[in-house]
Design a protein around this motif. Structure first.
Motif, PDB file in Angstrom:
ATOM      1  N   TYR A  16     -13.137   8.862  40.432  1.00 23.82           N
ATOM      2  CA  TYR A  16     -14.318   8.031  40.570  1.00 23.82           C
ATOM      3  C   TYR A  16     -15.131   8.090  39.290  1.00 23.82           C
ATOM      4  CZ  TYR A  16     -18.007   5.576  43.063  1.00 23.82           C
ATOM      5  OH  TYR A  16     -18.893   4.624  43.471  1.00 23.82           O
ATOM      6  N   PRO A  19     -21.083   4.531  38.625  1.00 24.31           N
ATOM      7  CA  PRO A  19     -21.566   3.283  38.032  1.00 24.31           C
ATOM      8  C   PRO A  19     -23.090   3.304  37.822  1.00 24.31           C
ATOM      9  CG  PRO A  19     -21.127   2.933  40.351  1.00 24.31           C
ATOM     10  CD  PRO A  19     -20.774   4.369  40.051  1.00 24.31           C
ATOM     11  N   PHE A  20     -23.542   2.375  37.020  1.00 23.18           N
ATOM     12  CA  PHE A  20     -24.971   2.223  36.700  1.00 23.18           C
ATOM     13  C   PHE A  20     -25.835   2.154  37.951  1.00 23.18           C
ATOM     14  CE2 PHE A  20     -28.647  -0.496  35.893  1.00 23.18           C
ATOM     15  CZ  PHE A  20     -29.216   0.120  34.792  1.00 23.18           C
ATOM     16  N   TYR A  21     -25.415   1.337  38.901  1.00 25.93           N
ATOM     17  CA  TYR A  21     -26.269   1.073  40.059  1.00 25.93           C
ATOM     18  C   TYR A  21     -26.254   2.208  41.082  1.00 25.93           C
ATOM     19  CZ  TYR A  21     -21.731  -0.568  41.684  1.00 25.93           C
ATOM     20  OH  TYR A  21     -20.394  -0.666  41.976  1.00 25.93           O
ATOM     21  N   GLU A  22     -25.454   3.238  40.846  1.00 29.95           N
ATOM     22  CA  GLU A  22     -25.520   4.433  41.695  1.00 29.95           C
ATOM     23  C   GLU A  22     -26.190   5.590  40.957  1.00 29.95           C
ATOM     24  OE1 GLU A  22     -21.563   5.101  43.169  1.00 29.95           O
ATOM     25  OE2 GLU A  22     -21.632   3.319  44.428  1.00 29.95           O
ATOM     26  N   SER A  23     -26.826   5.269  39.823  1.00 31.75           N
ATOM     27  CA  SER A  23     -27.487   6.295  39.019  1.00 31.75           C
ATOM     28  C   SER A  23     -28.998   6.148  39.160  1.00 31.75           C
ATOM     29  CB  SER A  23     -27.091   6.146  37.543  1.00 31.75           C
ATOM     30  OG  SER A  23     -25.678   6.126  37.425  1.00 31.75           O
ATOM     31  N   PHE A  79     -24.329   9.549  35.237  1.00 36.03           N
ATOM     32  CA  PHE A  79     -23.926   8.168  34.998  1.00 36.03           C
ATOM     33  C   PHE A  79     -22.689   8.123  34.107  1.00 36.03           C
ATOM     34  CE2 PHE A  79     -24.222   4.712  31.750  1.00 36.03           C
ATOM     35  CZ  PHE A  79     -23.690   3.709  32.553  1.00 36.03           C
ATOM     36  N   ASP A  80     -21.707   7.341  34.520  1.00 37.64           N
ATOM     37  CA  ASP A  80     -20.483   7.093  33.768  1.00 37.64           C
ATOM     38  C   ASP A  80     -19.546   8.297  33.706  1.00 37.64           C
ATOM     39  OD1 ASP A  80     -19.118   4.951  32.658  1.00 37.64           O
ATOM     40  OD2 ASP A  80     -19.486   5.620  30.611  1.00 37.64           O
TER      41      ASP A  80
ATOM     42  N   ALA B  36     -25.180  -6.097  41.345  1.00 40.10           N
ATOM     43  CA  ALA B  36     -25.033  -4.776  40.726  1.00 40.10           C
ATOM     44  C   ALA B  36     -23.627  -4.592  40.165  1.00 40.10           C
ATOM     45  CB  ALA B  36     -25.362  -3.680  41.744  1.00 40.10           C
ATOM     46  N   GLN B  40     -22.290  -4.117  36.250  1.00 31.77           N
ATOM     47  CA  GLN B  40     -21.434  -2.980  35.894  1.00 31.77           C
ATOM     48  C   GLN B  40     -20.200  -3.460  35.135  1.00 31.77           C
ATOM     49  OE1 GLN B  40     -21.692   0.266  36.273  1.00 31.77           O
ATOM     50  NE2 GLN B  40     -19.584   0.888  35.862  1.00 31.77           N
ATOM     51  N   GLU B  44     -18.711  -2.787  31.415  1.00 35.35           N
ATOM     52  CA  GLU B  44     -17.368  -2.275  31.116  1.00 35.35           C
ATOM     53  C   GLU B  44     -16.701  -3.100  30.027  1.00 35.35           C
ATOM     54  OE1 GLU B  44     -16.605  -0.685  35.647  1.00 35.35           O
ATOM     55  OE2 GLU B  44     -15.007  -1.839  34.700  1.00 35.35           O
ATOM     56  N   GLU B  47     -18.199  -2.156  26.713  1.00 36.67           N
ATOM     57  CA  GLU B  47     -17.690  -0.861  26.252  1.00 36.67           C
ATOM     58  C   GLU B  47     -16.279  -1.024  25.676  1.00 36.67           C
ATOM     59  OE1 GLU B  47     -18.868   2.300  28.976  1.00 36.67           O
ATOM     60  OE2 GLU B  47     -17.239   3.515  28.156  1.00 36.67           O
ATOM     61  N   LEU B 174     -35.680   2.562  41.557  1.00 39.77           N
ATOM     62  CA  LEU B 174     -35.606   2.588  40.091  1.00 39.77           C
ATOM     63  C   LEU B 174     -34.187   2.765  39.595  1.00 39.77           C
ATOM     64  CD1 LEU B 174     -38.601   5.029  39.442  1.00 39.77           C
ATOM     65  CD2 LEU B 174     -38.658   2.522  39.587  1.00 39.77           C
ATOM     66  N   ASP B 175     -33.930   2.296  38.387  1.00 38.03           N
ATOM     67  CA  ASP B 175     -32.642   2.578  37.764  1.00 38.03           C
ATOM     68  C   ASP B 175     -32.857   3.363  36.473  1.00 38.03           C
ATOM     69  OD1 ASP B 175     -33.193   0.792  35.658  1.00 38.03           O
ATOM     70  OD2 ASP B 175     -32.160  -0.860  36.652  1.00 38.03           O
ATOM     71  N   MET B 176     -31.792   3.547  35.741  1.00 37.92           N
ATOM     72  CA  MET B 176     -31.827   4.383  34.539  1.00 37.92           C
ATOM     73  C   MET B 176     -32.769   3.861  33.461  1.00 37.92           C
ATOM     74  SD  MET B 176     -27.847   5.376  34.200  1.00 37.92           S
ATOM     75  CE  MET B 176     -27.922   5.076  32.449  1.00 37.92           C
ATOM     76  N   ASN B 181     -34.752  -1.726  39.656  1.00 43.22           N
ATOM     77  CA  ASN B 181     -33.433  -2.296  39.422  1.00 43.22           C
ATOM     78  C   ASN B 181     -33.418  -3.776  39.791  1.00 43.22           C
ATOM     79  OD1 ASN B 181     -30.396  -2.721  40.773  1.00 43.22           O
ATOM     80  ND2 ASN B 181     -30.485  -1.711  38.786  1.00 43.22           N
TER      81      ASN B 181
END
Lengths: 254, 254
Positions: A16, A19-23, A79-80, B36, B40, B44, B47, B174-176, B181
């Motif tokens: 696993y 991801p961003f949205y689970e951080s 994250f990531d 979301a 993500q 990816e 990246e 909130l997000d990172m 979010n």
């Protein structure tokens, strides 16, 4: 992926990446996401073993419900981060099934361990049913007679100077079972904890108990009381109970 | 996975299976999850093309922000459905970048198409910056001079008999990036729509515009006004604007 080690049940494993949205805002995996993903992965194991929710419904008119979680957190996945999630149905008795989850880093070190207690409920009367051997046999978990003693929570009646918040249940809080998703309760509880406190403290140990499902149209009356570094949470007169032990974060952990 | 077809940008593709916790009470993928996951997957691609958020921050002191979405929904992906998500940076001009997403079923039929508008913001002053060619070159999207006309929303000032709800911003929203979010806004808006109406109606087309970020400690003042089957939503005096066209669901779609 399956493997059978020295332990009792069959181990199921998944790679696993967080991801961003689970951080969360601290770049760590949200605890509500951790619980949601754990549930998803146990569902995948069940499907792979021919015991999907559909099978359980069609053959026994039952459905699975988690009634209790205990989380022990070394550190939260970031994250990531590429992690490995493992799960194993450890044992069961007449009414309860016990399943563990391990969130591990690439070196195999356990970051988070979750123990959980499950029951099978009747789809019509929504009462707990006896665990049928045929349902659980494929997991190869141990049949035990002992009932593992549940955690003792602070009861609603013993909250004295509690802070209180009312959360209306919203459409987006519901899951496919038509009730509030299990993972939501932790958010409701922890969202009451002071933001500045959370900047310097991490949850170390969490207990969650679900006693009654909560449906759309209900208001959540959440109470919180701190005793030293433990926050006690109570939702709707013991419908759900949560206890979080917070630990001061050292500089290098943040 | 990459491929370069007759279209302009490089296509990035991902297989995806809709998990339990991204499914709503109607067993369909939540629209907030859809947004979301789209975000993500574009991350990816970036990246994979050597243009991660870290690269953009370190080399240009910029960050990406979505300012507008348009969703066209044939039907929503269903729980446990294996879908294919594609994304492509289509084109860009001096200030705006345009990216599409396609959520497809196994037969390649598009279930949901999303078009989106992005800007690069300065990390210090949080103002929009010009798009540097070096940042976007690897996506092979078309440089255009035209600015695609944004959707015209009903403005806060023209809401007359609006229903209103106040949502306090919670830690779990909130997000990172330290702000609310993006995907949350849709939940806040659509959670105001009557449950019984949602049982018989599906979003067909959705426009979302983000004008100002919302930080922790703020209250969200959400307004909603229906005009026939279109719900107009306004959060915090035009900070975010949402418009949802609802379609009556036929028996066999449910």
């Amino acid at each position: 992926m399956f493997s059978k080690g020295g332990k009792m049940g069959i181990l199921y494993q998944q790679n696993y990446r967080v991801p961003f949205y689970e951080s969360d805002t601290f770049k760590q995996m949200k605890i509500s996401s951790l619980l949601a993903v754990a549930l998803q992965i146990s569902g995948e194991q069940s499907e792979a073993l021919g015991r999907s929710d559909v099978w359980v419904a069609e053959n026994y008119n039952n459905f699975w419900a988690v009634i209790e979680y205990e989380l022990n957190i070394q550190r939260l996945p970031r994250f990531d981060e590429a992690i490995i999630i493992e799960t194993e149905a450890i044992s069961y008795n007449k009414f309860f099934c016990y399943r563990n989850f391990w969130f591990k880093n690439q070196e195999g070190k356990t970051l988070v361990k979750i123990t959980s207690t499950w029951v099978l409920m009747n789809r019509e009367n929504r009462k707990i049913e006896r665990v049928a051997d045929e349902i659980v046999a494929p997991y190869e978990s141990e049949k035990i007679s002992k009932i593992i003693r549940p955690h003792k929570f602070k009861k609603a009646a013993s909250f004295e100077e509690a802070e209180a918040v009312v959360y209306p249940v919203r459409f987006s809080d519901l899951d496919m079972n038509g009730h509030v998703n299990n993972a939501k309760y932790y958010d409701w509880a922890s969202d009451m904890v002071d933001f500045d406190f959370r900047k310097t403290h991490q949850p170390k140990q969490i207990f969650i108990k679900y006693n009654h499902e909560i449906l759309y149209g209900t208001d959540i009356h959440a109470q919180m009381e701190f005793e030293s570094n433990v926050s006690h949470h109570n939702l709707n007169d013991d419908s759900a109970q949560i206890e979080i032990s917070w630990e001061k974060v050292s500089e290098n952990q943040q």
